[in-house]
Write a protein that holds these residues in place. Structure first.
Motif, PDB file in Angstrom:
ATOM      1  N   LEU A 157      13.606  23.026   7.436  1.00  0.00           N
ATOM      2  CA  LEU A 157      14.995  23.476   7.353  1.00  0.00           C
ATOM      3  C   LEU A 157      15.846  22.485   6.554  1.00  0.00           C
ATOM      4  O   LEU A 157      16.666  22.880   5.717  1.00  0.00           O
ATOM      5  CB  LEU A 157      15.585  23.658   8.750  1.00  0.00           C
ATOM      6  N   VAL A 158      15.673  21.208   6.830  1.00  0.00           N
ATOM      7  CA  VAL A 158      16.438  20.188   6.114  1.00  0.00           C
ATOM      8  C   VAL A 158      16.118  20.238   4.622  1.00  0.00           C
ATOM      9  O   VAL A 158      17.017  20.237   3.770  1.00  0.00           O
ATOM     10  CB  VAL A 158      16.149  18.788   6.684  1.00  0.00           C
ATOM     11  N   GLU A 159      14.823  20.302   4.299  1.00  0.00           N
ATOM     12  CA  GLU A 159      14.421  20.340   2.891  1.00  0.00           C
ATOM     13  C   GLU A 159      14.885  21.638   2.234  1.00  0.00           C
ATOM     14  O   GLU A 159      15.336  21.629   1.078  1.00  0.00           O
ATOM     15  CB  GLU A 159      12.900  20.208   2.794  1.00  0.00           C
ATOM     16  N   GLY A 160      14.791  22.737   2.962  1.00  0.00           N
ATOM     17  CA  GLY A 160      15.202  24.021   2.406  1.00  0.00           C
ATOM     18  C   GLY A 160      16.691  24.064   2.118  1.00  0.00           C
ATOM     19  O   GLY A 160      17.117  24.617   1.092  1.00  0.00           O
ATOM     20  N   MET A 161      17.498  23.483   2.995  1.00  0.00           N
ATOM     21  CA  MET A 161      18.938  23.444   2.773  1.00  0.00           C
ATOM     22  C   MET A 161      19.260  22.643   1.513  1.00  0.00           C
ATOM     23  O   MET A 161      20.085  23.051   0.689  1.00  0.00           O
ATOM     24  CB  MET A 161      19.642  22.815   3.979  1.00  0.00           C
ATOM     25  N   ARG A 162      18.613  21.508   1.348  1.00  0.00           N
ATOM     26  CA  ARG A 162      18.886  20.674   0.185  1.00  0.00           C
ATOM     27  C   ARG A 162      18.487  21.382  -1.115  1.00  0.00           C
ATOM     28  O   ARG A 162      19.256  21.424  -2.085  1.00  0.00           O
ATOM     29  CB  ARG A 162      18.120  19.352   0.295  1.00  0.00           C
ATOM     30  N   VAL A 208      16.134  23.442  21.227  1.00  0.00           N
ATOM     31  CA  VAL A 208      17.532  23.872  21.154  1.00  0.00           C
ATOM     32  C   VAL A 208      18.137  23.439  19.824  1.00  0.00           C
ATOM     33  O   VAL A 208      18.832  24.210  19.158  1.00  0.00           O
ATOM     34  CB  VAL A 208      18.337  23.287  22.329  1.00  0.00           C
ATOM     35  N   ARG A 209      17.842  22.214  19.411  1.00  0.00           N
ATOM     36  CA  ARG A 209      18.387  21.702  18.153  1.00  0.00           C
ATOM     37  C   ARG A 209      17.880  22.501  16.960  1.00  0.00           C
ATOM     38  O   ARG A 209      18.647  22.848  16.049  1.00  0.00           O
ATOM     39  CB  ARG A 209      18.015  20.223  18.008  1.00  0.00           C
ATOM     40  N   VAL A 210      16.590  22.803  16.952  1.00  0.00           N
ATOM     41  CA  VAL A 210      16.007  23.568  15.847  1.00  0.00           C
ATOM     42  C   VAL A 210      16.597  24.975  15.805  1.00  0.00           C
ATOM     43  O   VAL A 210      16.911  25.499  14.734  1.00  0.00           O
ATOM     44  CB  VAL A 210      14.477  23.615  15.974  1.00  0.00           C
ATOM     45  N   LEU A 211      16.764  25.595  16.973  1.00  0.00           N
ATOM     46  CA  LEU A 211      17.338  26.938  17.001  1.00  0.00           C
ATOM     47  C   LEU A 211      18.782  26.929  16.511  1.00  0.00           C
ATOM     48  O   LEU A 211      19.203  27.825  15.767  1.00  0.00           O
ATOM     49  CB  LEU A 211      17.255  27.511  18.414  1.00  0.00           C
ATOM     50  N   GLN A 212      19.561  25.930  16.912  1.00  0.00           N
ATOM     51  CA  GLN A 212      20.935  25.832  16.424  1.00  0.00           C
ATOM     52  C   GLN A 212      20.962  25.755  14.902  1.00  0.00           C
ATOM     53  O   GLN A 212      21.755  26.438  14.239  1.00  0.00           O
ATOM     54  CB  GLN A 212      21.614  24.599  17.023  1.00  0.00           C
ATOM     55  N   SER A 213      20.093  24.939  14.334  1.00  0.00           N
ATOM     56  CA  SER A 213      20.054  24.793  12.880  1.00  0.00           C
ATOM     57  C   SER A 213      19.640  26.097  12.214  1.00  0.00           C
ATOM     58  O   SER A 213      20.217  26.503  11.194  1.00  0.00           O
ATOM     59  CB  SER A 213      19.076  23.674  12.484  1.00  0.00           C
ATOM     60  N   LEU A 247      14.758  29.697   1.925  1.00  0.00           N
ATOM     61  CA  LEU A 247      15.523  29.188   3.056  1.00  0.00           C
ATOM     62  C   LEU A 247      15.550  30.200   4.194  1.00  0.00           C
ATOM     63  O   LEU A 247      15.464  29.835   5.374  1.00  0.00           O
ATOM     64  CB  LEU A 247      16.940  28.862   2.607  1.00  0.00           C
ATOM     65  N   GLU A 248      15.655  31.485   3.853  1.00  0.00           N
ATOM     66  CA  GLU A 248      15.616  32.530   4.885  1.00  0.00           C
ATOM     67  C   GLU A 248      14.290  32.507   5.622  1.00  0.00           C
ATOM     68  O   GLU A 248      14.239  32.620   6.852  1.00  0.00           O
ATOM     69  CB  GLU A 248      15.859  33.895   4.233  1.00  0.00           C
ATOM     70  N   ARG A 249      13.201  32.317   4.880  1.00  0.00           N
ATOM     71  CA  ARG A 249      11.881  32.262   5.515  1.00  0.00           C
ATOM     72  C   ARG A 249      11.775  31.039   6.415  1.00  0.00           C
ATOM     73  O   ARG A 249      11.258  31.127   7.533  1.00  0.00           O
ATOM     74  CB  ARG A 249      10.788  32.233   4.446  1.00  0.00           C
ATOM     75  N   ALA A 250      12.280  29.906   5.950  1.00  0.00           N
ATOM     76  CA  ALA A 250      12.235  28.687   6.762  1.00  0.00           C
ATOM     77  C   ALA A 250      13.040  28.855   8.042  1.00  0.00           C
ATOM     78  O   ALA A 250      12.645  28.378   9.114  1.00  0.00           O
ATOM     79  CB  ALA A 250      12.761  27.500   5.957  1.00  0.00           C
ATOM     80  N   ALA A 251      14.180  29.551   7.953  1.00  0.00           N
ATOM     81  CA  ALA A 251      15.003  29.763   9.146  1.00  0.00           C
ATOM     82  C   ALA A 251      14.287  30.658  10.150  1.00  0.00           C
ATOM     83  O   ALA A 251      14.340  30.413  11.361  1.00  0.00           O
ATOM     84  CB  ALA A 251      16.346  30.366   8.749  1.00  0.00           C
ATOM     85  N   ARG A 252      13.630  31.708   9.667  1.00  0.00           N
ATOM     86  CA  ARG A 252      12.888  32.577  10.589  1.00  0.00           C
ATOM     87  C   ARG A 252      11.723  31.827  11.222  1.00  0.00           C
ATOM     88  O   ARG A 252      11.456  31.968  12.428  1.00  0.00           O
ATOM     89  CB  ARG A 252      12.374  33.820   9.858  1.00  0.00           C
ATOM     90  N   ARG A 253      11.002  31.029  10.437  1.00  0.00           N
ATOM     91  CA  ARG A 253       9.898  30.239  10.989  1.00  0.00           C
ATOM     92  C   ARG A 253      10.401  29.269  12.052  1.00  0.00           C
ATOM     93  O   ARG A 253       9.765  29.082  13.103  1.00  0.00           O
ATOM     94  CB  ARG A 253       9.183  29.483   9.867  1.00  0.00           C
ATOM     95  N   ALA A 254      11.548  28.652  11.796  1.00  0.00           N
ATOM     96  CA  ALA A 254      12.099  27.707  12.767  1.00  0.00           C
ATOM     97  C   ALA A 254      12.519  28.415  14.049  1.00  0.00           C
ATOM     98  O   ALA A 254      12.322  27.907  15.156  1.00  0.00           O
ATOM     99  CB  ALA A 254      13.291  26.975  12.147  1.00  0.00           C
ATOM    100  N   ARG A 255      13.120  29.587  13.903  1.00  0.00           N
ATOM    101  CA  ARG A 255      13.540  30.362  15.075  1.00  0.00           C
ATOM    102  C   ARG A 255      12.333  30.672  15.962  1.00  0.00           C
ATOM    103  O   ARG A 255      12.370  30.502  17.182  1.00  0.00           O
ATOM    104  CB  ARG A 255      14.194  31.657  14.608  1.00  0.00           C
ATOM    105  N   VAL A 256      11.257  31.142  15.349  1.00  0.00           N
ATOM    106  CA  VAL A 256      10.058  31.490  16.111  1.00  0.00           C
ATOM    107  C   VAL A 256       9.449  30.242  16.743  1.00  0.00           C
ATOM    108  O   VAL A 256       9.036  30.258  17.908  1.00  0.00           O
ATOM    109  CB  VAL A 256       9.037  32.209  15.203  1.00  0.00           C
ATOM    110  N   ALA A 257       9.403  29.148  15.996  1.00  0.00           N
ATOM    111  CA  ALA A 257       8.840  27.910  16.548  1.00  0.00           C
ATOM    112  C   ALA A 257       9.632  27.442  17.761  1.00  0.00           C
ATOM    113  O   ALA A 257       9.052  26.960  18.748  1.00  0.00           O
ATOM    114  CB  ALA A 257       8.832  26.824  15.478  1.00  0.00           C
ATOM    115  N   ALA A 258      10.951  27.583  17.714  1.00  0.00           N
ATOM    116  CA  ALA A 258      11.775  27.156  18.846  1.00  0.00           C
ATOM    117  C   ALA A 258      11.463  27.968  20.095  1.00  0.00           C
ATOM    118  O   ALA A 258      11.259  27.408  21.184  1.00  0.00           O
ATOM    119  CB  ALA A 258      13.254  27.277  18.484  1.00  0.00           C
ATOM    120  N   TYR A 259      11.419  29.270  19.960  1.00  0.00           N
ATOM    121  CA  TYR A 259      11.152  30.117  21.124  1.00  0.00           C
ATOM    122  C   TYR A 259       9.724  29.951  21.641  1.00  0.00           C
ATOM    123  O   TYR A 259       9.482  29.993  22.850  1.00  0.00           O
ATOM    124  CB  TYR A 259      11.415  31.578  20.776  1.00  0.00           C
TER     125      TYR A 259
END
Length: 271
Positions: A157-162, A208-213, A247-259
């Protein structure tokens, strides 16, 4: 319009709520009734269809039946065209989950659930009743596709945002920046006010932190994609979409990883 889309991007799918509170129930950290109430949210009714021994049952009985069938937890899938994120097959289940964009897979039992929300008695919320049917289908047992570890998801997520920010600046399509920041500011204030509870009892702080991001990134993408900015031609709009897609893909992957961290991460991860 952008603000509305950003708000919707911030909302959690029904499958995500079922995974979070279902895992809390499996871990003994939430009662069946509390879990069912949290999953139902503002919906009028939830019923499970096709689950052996619980066909037509509510969420409370269905969770108990899944445990009797061998389930020890739940995982989230958020597939998109060309990206079967969180799925294990077979094709019939994958197709239904892809059509809906979300699904729940039981851990330790070959069953998955796909939600279908329908209005009854009217065409909208003013007069109708919103009933959600969870369609139970057989799934292949195995680790789901393309789900990263929490630590990796956070880094992506951090790398994708940059990278996305650099691309948008180079493309001179950052004219929507102030609108993005205003929308994200409102959404961030909502988080900080404690107006909603992320995840459920038992999840590590890193989740929680990853999901917030991931939620903030999803809101940013929604606003950036729809707001009026410097992308005025079809070519420039296409370039913006290309910059945001990873970035959209990274956000979806992060969401799933959090849950999924409640069942896939070591107990000490991220604490």
């Amino acid at each position: 319009m952008p603000q509305t889309e950003a708000h919707e991007a911030y909302e959690e799918p029904r499958s995500a709520r079922l995974v979070a509170w279902g895992n809390a129930w499996f871990a003994g950290l939430a009662s069946p009734d509390d879990a069912a109430t949290a999953v139902r949210g503002d919906d009028d009714a939830h019923v499970v269809r096709g689950l052996p021994g619980a066909d037509g049952a509510g969420l409370t009985l269905a969770l108990g039946r899944l445990r009797a069938l061998g389930a020890t937890g739940l995982r989230l899938a958020l597939p998109a065209p060309g990206h079967p994120l969180g799925l294990t097959g077979p094709a019939e289940f994958n197709a239904r989950a892809l059509e809906t964009g979300e699904a729940v897979l039981a851990v330790g039992a070959p069953w998955g659930l796909v939600p279908e929300a329908l209005w009854h008695g009217a065409d909208h919320a003013d007069d109708g009743v919103l009933a959600v049917s969870w369609h139970a289908l057989p799934v292949n047992v195995g680790f789901p596709a393309d789900v990263p570890a929490l630590r990796d998801a956070e880094r992506e997520l951090v790398e994708g945002m940059r990278e996305a920010t650099e691309s948008l600046v180079r493309l001179d399509v950052a004219g929507s920046g102030p609108a993005v920041q205003r929308a994200l500011g409102r959404l961030r204030a909502r988080e900080e006010s404690g107006a909603e509870e992320l995840l459920a009892p038992g999840y590590p702080p890193r989740a929680v932190r990853v999901l917030q991001s991931a939620r903030r990134v999803a809101a940013l993408i929604a606003v950036a994609a729809l707001s009026e900015g410097a992308a005025v031609s079809a070519a420039e709009m296409s370039a913006r979409a290309d910059a945001l897609r990873p970035l959209e893909r990274a956000a979806r992957r992060a969401r799933v990883a959090a849950y999924n961290s409640a069942v896939d991460e070591p107990a000490t991860e991220g604490r």
